[in-house]
Design a protein around this motif. Structure first.
Motif, PDB file in Angstrom:
ATOM      1  N   ILE A 149      80.919  21.480  39.380  1.00  0.00           N
ATOM      2  CA  ILE A 149      82.028  22.405  39.619  1.00  0.00           C
ATOM      3  C   ILE A 149      83.311  21.594  39.726  1.00  0.00           C
ATOM      4  CG2 ILE A 149      82.998  24.124  41.204  1.00  0.00           C
ATOM      5  CD1 ILE A 149      80.137  24.727  42.100  1.00  0.00           C
ATOM      6  N   SER A 150      84.378  22.118  39.099  1.00  0.00           N
ATOM      7  CA  SER A 150      85.691  21.467  39.169  1.00  0.00           C
ATOM      8  C   SER A 150      86.592  22.272  40.083  1.00  0.00           C
ATOM      9  CB  SER A 150      86.318  21.370  37.777  1.00  0.00           C
ATOM     10  OG  SER A 150      85.522  20.571  36.932  1.00  0.00           O
ATOM     11  N   SER A 151      87.257  21.555  41.021  1.00  0.00           N
ATOM     12  CA  SER A 151      88.182  22.219  41.943  1.00  0.00           C
ATOM     13  C   SER A 151      89.466  21.416  42.033  1.00  0.00           C
ATOM     14  CB  SER A 151      87.562  22.344  43.342  1.00  0.00           C
ATOM     15  OG  SER A 151      86.345  23.048  43.306  1.00  0.00           O
ATOM     16  N   PRO A 152      90.625  22.094  41.959  1.00  0.00           N
ATOM     17  CA  PRO A 152      91.909  21.376  42.085  1.00  0.00           C
ATOM     18  C   PRO A 152      92.111  20.905  43.517  1.00  0.00           C
ATOM     19  CG  PRO A 152      92.284  23.744  41.973  1.00  0.00           C
ATOM     20  CD  PRO A 152      90.808  23.539  41.733  1.00  0.00           C
ATOM     21  N   LEU A 153      92.828  19.790  43.676  1.00  0.00           N
ATOM     22  CA  LEU A 153      93.033  19.226  45.007  1.00  0.00           C
ATOM     23  C   LEU A 153      94.423  19.539  45.567  1.00  0.00           C
ATOM     24  CD1 LEU A 153      91.219  15.771  44.882  1.00  0.00           C
ATOM     25  CD2 LEU A 153      90.874  17.598  46.540  1.00  0.00           C
ATOM     26  N   VAL A 154      95.456  18.925  45.027  1.00  0.00           N
ATOM     27  CA  VAL A 154      96.810  19.115  45.551  1.00  0.00           C
ATOM     28  C   VAL A 154      97.526  20.183  44.715  1.00  0.00           C
ATOM     29  CG1 VAL A 154      99.018  18.015  46.043  1.00  0.00           C
ATOM     30  CG2 VAL A 154      96.888  16.746  46.376  1.00  0.00           C
ATOM     31  N   LEU A 155      98.122  21.164  45.409  1.00  0.00           N
ATOM     32  CA  LEU A 155      98.793  22.280  44.735  1.00  0.00           C
ATOM     33  C   LEU A 155     100.297  22.199  44.998  1.00  0.00           C
ATOM     34  CD1 LEU A 155      96.334  25.156  45.788  1.00  0.00           C
ATOM     35  CD2 LEU A 155      96.143  23.583  43.841  1.00  0.00           C
ATOM     36  N   VAL A 156     101.071  22.105  43.919  1.00  0.00           N
ATOM     37  CA  VAL A 156     102.529  22.035  44.009  1.00  0.00           C
ATOM     38  C   VAL A 156     103.117  23.330  43.444  1.00  0.00           C
ATOM     39  CG1 VAL A 156     104.603  20.830  43.223  1.00  0.00           C
ATOM     40  CG2 VAL A 156     102.533  19.533  43.806  1.00  0.00           C
ATOM     41  N   PRO A 157     103.826  24.112  44.247  1.00  0.00           N
ATOM     42  CA  PRO A 157     104.417  25.367  43.753  1.00  0.00           C
ATOM     43  C   PRO A 157     105.561  25.081  42.789  1.00  0.00           C
ATOM     44  CG  PRO A 157     105.172  24.927  45.979  1.00  0.00           C
ATOM     45  CD  PRO A 157     104.148  23.882  45.676  1.00  0.00           C
ATOM     46  N   VAL A 158     105.557  25.759  41.654  1.00  0.00           N
ATOM     47  CA  VAL A 158     106.581  25.540  40.631  1.00  0.00           C
ATOM     48  C   VAL A 158     107.055  26.888  40.079  1.00  0.00           C
ATOM     49  CG1 VAL A 158     105.819  23.240  39.935  1.00  0.00           C
ATOM     50  CG2 VAL A 158     104.763  25.251  38.893  1.00  0.00           C
ATOM     51  N   SER A 159     108.146  26.808  39.323  1.00  0.00           N
ATOM     52  CA  SER A 159     108.682  27.989  38.625  1.00  0.00           C
ATOM     53  C   SER A 159     108.772  27.672  37.149  1.00  0.00           C
ATOM     54  CB  SER A 159     110.067  28.356  39.162  1.00  0.00           C
ATOM     55  OG  SER A 159     110.011  28.697  40.524  1.00  0.00           O
ATOM     56  N   LEU A 160     108.568  28.707  36.330  1.00  0.00           N
ATOM     57  CA  LEU A 160     108.628  28.541  34.877  1.00  0.00           C
ATOM     58  C   LEU A 160     109.629  29.552  34.322  1.00  0.00           C
ATOM     59  CD1 LEU A 160     107.304  27.057  32.441  1.00  0.00           C
ATOM     60  CD2 LEU A 160     105.731  29.014  32.261  1.00  0.00           C
ATOM     61  N   LYS A 161     110.579  29.086  33.530  1.00  0.00           N
ATOM     62  CA  LYS A 161     111.575  29.998  32.973  1.00  0.00           C
ATOM     63  C   LYS A 161     111.904  29.579  31.544  1.00  0.00           C
ATOM     64  CE  LYS A 161     115.653  27.510  34.705  1.00  0.00           C
ATOM     65  NZ  LYS A 161     116.907  27.612  35.494  1.00  0.00           N
ATOM     66  N   ILE A 162     112.491  30.534  30.821  1.00  0.00           N
ATOM     67  CA  ILE A 162     112.957  30.279  29.455  1.00  0.00           C
ATOM     68  C   ILE A 162     114.193  31.139  29.230  1.00  0.00           C
ATOM     69  CG2 ILE A 162     111.399  32.028  28.513  1.00  0.00           C
ATOM     70  CD1 ILE A 162     111.229  30.357  25.941  1.00  0.00           C
ATOM     71  N   ASP A 163     115.235  30.562  28.643  1.00  0.00           N
ATOM     72  CA  ASP A 163     116.492  31.286  28.458  1.00  0.00           C
ATOM     73  C   ASP A 163     116.496  32.142  27.201  1.00  0.00           C
ATOM     74  OD1 ASP A 163     117.554  30.230  30.788  1.00  0.00           O
ATOM     75  OD2 ASP A 163     118.344  28.455  29.769  1.00  0.00           O
ATOM     76  N   SER A 164     115.856  31.671  26.129  1.00  0.00           N
ATOM     77  CA  SER A 164     115.784  32.441  24.882  1.00  0.00           C
ATOM     78  C   SER A 164     114.616  31.914  24.059  1.00  0.00           C
ATOM     79  CB  SER A 164     117.091  32.331  24.097  1.00  0.00           C
ATOM     80  OG  SER A 164     117.248  31.019  23.574  1.00  0.00           O
ATOM     81  N   ILE A 165     114.312  32.634  22.996  1.00  0.00           N
ATOM     82  CA  ILE A 165     113.152  32.235  22.178  1.00  0.00           C
ATOM     83  C   ILE A 165     113.409  30.924  21.448  1.00  0.00           C
ATOM     84  CG2 ILE A 165     112.330  34.588  21.877  1.00  0.00           C
ATOM     85  CD1 ILE A 165     113.683  34.633  19.144  1.00  0.00           C
ATOM     86  N   ASN A 166     114.654  30.550  21.334  1.00  0.00           N
ATOM     87  CA  ASN A 166     114.984  29.277  20.672  1.00  0.00           C
ATOM     88  C   ASN A 166     115.207  28.151  21.673  1.00  0.00           C
ATOM     89  OD1 ASN A 166     114.916  30.355  18.036  1.00  0.00           O
ATOM     90  ND2 ASN A 166     117.005  31.156  18.259  1.00  0.00           N
ATOM     91  N   GLU A 167     114.824  28.411  22.943  1.00  0.00           N
ATOM     92  CA  GLU A 167     114.966  27.411  23.985  1.00  0.00           C
ATOM     93  C   GLU A 167     113.576  27.040  24.517  1.00  0.00           C
ATOM     94  OE1 GLU A 167     117.762  26.004  25.038  1.00  0.00           O
ATOM     95  OE2 GLU A 167     119.042  27.165  23.675  1.00  0.00           O
ATOM     96  N   PRO A 168     113.440  25.878  25.170  1.00  0.00           N
ATOM     97  CA  PRO A 168     112.138  25.465  25.689  1.00  0.00           C
ATOM     98  C   PRO A 168     111.815  26.149  27.015  1.00  0.00           C
ATOM     99  CG  PRO A 168     113.761  23.814  26.220  1.00  0.00           C
ATOM    100  CD  PRO A 168     114.473  24.842  25.375  1.00  0.00           C
ATOM    101  N   TYR A 169     110.527  26.190  27.357  1.00  0.00           N
ATOM    102  CA  TYR A 169     110.121  26.590  28.701  1.00  0.00           C
ATOM    103  C   TYR A 169     110.454  25.439  29.648  1.00  0.00           C
ATOM    104  CZ  TYR A 169     107.601  30.768  27.242  1.00  0.00           C
ATOM    105  OH  TYR A 169     107.275  32.004  26.775  1.00  0.00           O
ATOM    106  N   VAL A 170     111.024  25.783  30.812  1.00  0.00           N
ATOM    107  CA  VAL A 170     111.474  24.765  31.760  1.00  0.00           C
ATOM    108  C   VAL A 170     110.683  24.906  33.052  1.00  0.00           C
ATOM    109  CG1 VAL A 170     113.435  23.822  33.023  1.00  0.00           C
ATOM    110  CG2 VAL A 170     113.779  24.842  30.753  1.00  0.00           C
TER     111      VAL A 170
END
Length: 568
Positions: A149-170
């Motif tokens: 069984i695989s279990s994650p250890l350290v959890l870091v809260p993050v946010s994911l956003k994108i400004d437009s379809i021609n921009e990257p996910y940040v």
């Protein structure tokens, strides 16, 4: 507004002891725990709808850039069309970012889109962040022969956003705590006696921490890997479990928690005088602090809240629950009380906040749990509230409240008279108007009733019976009553002797009537008269004939002479 009912039903079944409440708490704790393989915090598997593996940067660099340096990192992304120096459009072009994954660029974009949508829904509906970067993966098993069984250890809260379809996910760090997988910590400690060390992101090195964990679990032949994932994870229930452990003493002494466990002795019962409570009679407008409309059932809820009585308010969507909560909060504020309004759905919080804002009470609202809330905003809200100027109620407002009370009194008196039964019919004006409303399309028939003011129910029923019988008989004979041969007949009762006499006279009259009709027709034709066949016209014709008989005859020689000479 659609009104709804409030029902209060309290059933006491025995008395709970402290041991019974402990059993209840243990039962609640077990229900909150999800330590099976269905929990992704315990049995993590890569899912293309809610997780993606980060291949670059490596674990240590990714942690330093995201957590320590709080940098925003871009994912690699495709440009759909690129124009070269000759102004010619080329095919897809990959723009390299700081973050790379184990998926093709098109698959990566689809997964990130799904992850972003799920994270946004969680934040907007529940006010919680469920998007995490996981650092380190522990590979373990229940026993030597079980699957890994695989279990994650350290959890870091993050946010994911994108400004437009021609921009990257940040990807950026979210304003929450970095934690060690709480579900895994609990399971390892309770099932295996393994206590995972705590982690401080500011003082501990992530690689050193994973090495420390690896040494601890090595005795069970488990291992720790340097894998990094971006995933949707939630461990709200484990936090509730921890709260039950930490706050046991407060829980067993709280009357509301006791009532949920079955002990209702400390719950205030609904007083008898609050059933069918007359709000208009007992509460003056000047003592009311409701800020939105409320019907009688909603006012019942507000009153119970002011009396400190616990109740459940139920109603389908659109029946005014948020309005009632808004009024309850306003009434509590008028008494100098503080109100904590909690909801699982962020939408419910927003609706009540919006209503309070519309009535200018938003200055007294403090958002404690929201994705928009941060330390700076909370302090700013507190400052603006503390600096609010004191307001004194003006005399014209007091006059309006008095005027409102007088108008309400008149309306109540009108309503009372409208629904008060009147004698001798023992019927209300409202009921009579309701009956008359059904007769709007009925032709008016003018007639009089003697001593109508003393007409009681018995007389009215008699009139209705006679009219109904008359209408039925009239309808069977002819729709037009004026054409009935018996019209105008004043015979009160049809006896056997009268029926015999009518039959005998009609049998003699019938042949003579045929002769009469023949002669009657010839006379009318001779005279050129246009009479209807009726007794009255027959009498008129007889008078004409009698006059004609008595009139002197014109001399015959007049007719043989020259008429002009006679005229001249």
């Amino acid at each position: 507004m659609i009104s709804f009912r409030l029902s209060f039903k309290i059933i006491i079944k025995g008395v709970l002891t402290v041991e019974n409440i402990d059993l209840k708490i243990e039962l609640w704790k077990k229900r909150l725990l999800d330590l099976g393989k269905g929990n992704r915090l315990i049995n993590f598997k890569e899912n293309k709808r809610s997780s993606i593996k980060i291949t670059s940067p490596c674990l240590g660099d990714a942690f330093n850039m995201i957590v320590i340096e709080e940098k925003s990192l871009n994912f690699s992304y495709p440009l759909k069309s690129v124009v070269n120096e000759n102004s010619e459009e080329q095919g897809d072009f990959l723009v390299e970012g700081e973050i790379r994954t184990n998926q093709t660029i098109n698959e990566q974009q689809g997964i990130l889109k799904s992850i972003k949508a799920k994270s946004k829904t969680s934040i907007e509906e529940q006010g919680i962040n469920t998007l995490y970067l996981t650092f380190g993966m522990i590979k373990w098993s229940e026993s030597d022969n079980d699957e890994i069984i695989s279990s994650p250890l350290v959890l870091v809260p993050v946010s994911l956003k994108i400004d437009s379809i021609n921009e990257p996910y940040v990807l950026t760090l979210h304003d929450d705590e970095v934690v060690v997988n709480p579900s895994l910590v609990f399971k390892f400690e309770n099932d295996f006696g393994i206590k995972l060390p705590e982690f401080d992101e500011h003082n501990d090195d992530i690689k050193e921490y994973l090495s420390k964990v690896s040494e601890i679990v090595m005795i069970n032949h488990w291992k720790v890997t340097d894998e990094v994932y971006l995933a949707i994870l939630s461990f709200l229930k484990i936090n509730m479990y921890v709260d039950l452990n930490k706050s046991r003493d407060k829980i067993v002494s709280n009357p509301f928690i006791k009532s949920l466990a079955g002990d209702l002795r400390e719950i205030i019962q609904v007083p008898q005088d609050l059933n069918n409570y007359d709000h208009d009679k007992n509460i003056r407008p000047i003592d009311t602090f409701q800020v939105v409309d409320a019907d009688s059932s909603q006012q019942d809820a507000i009153l119970l809240s002011k009396k400190g009585i616990s109740f459940v308010l139920q109603g389908p969507p659109g029946t005014g629950k948020s309005q009632t909560i808004t009024n309850i909060i306003a009434e509590a504020m008028s008494e100098g009380k503080k109100v904590l309004f909690v909801s699982e759905k962020m939408a419910a919080l927003e609706v009540v906040k919006k209503r309070l804002t519309e009535v200018k009470l938003n200055d007294f609202c403090l958002t404690l749990h929201s994705y928009r809330a941060n330390k700076k905003d909370v302090l700013s809200q507190l400052e603006s509230t503390l600096n609010l100027p004191k307001i004194k109620v003006q005399d014209d407002l007091l006059y309006k409240l008095t005027e409102l009370e007088e108008k309400r009194k008149k309306l109540n008196e009108y309503q009372q008279e409208l629904h008060t039964k009147c004698m001798p019919l023992n019927t209300t004006i409202y009921e009579i108007n309701g009956r008359l409303a059904k007769l709007d399309d009925t032709e008016d028939v003018m007639f009089s009733l003697d001593n109508v003011e003393n007409t009681d129910t018995e007389k009215l029923n008699k009139y209705k019976y006679l009219i109904s019988g008359y209408a039925d008989n009239l309808g069977r004979v002819n729709k037009d009553g004026s054409a009935n041969p018996w019209i105008g007949c004043g015979i009160p009762d049809l006896t056997h002797d009268l029926r015999h006499n009518i039959d005998a006279k009609l049998s003699k009259l019938s042949p003579n009537f045929k002769i009469f009709a023949h002669i009657y027709g010839k006379i009318l034709k001779f005279l050129g008269a246009d009479f209807d066949n009726s007794v009255d016209n027959t009498k008129l014709l007889i008078e004409i004939l009698n006059i004609s008989v008595k009139s002197p005859l014109i001399p015959t020689n007049w007719l043989q002479s020259n008429i002009e000479e006679l005229i001249g």
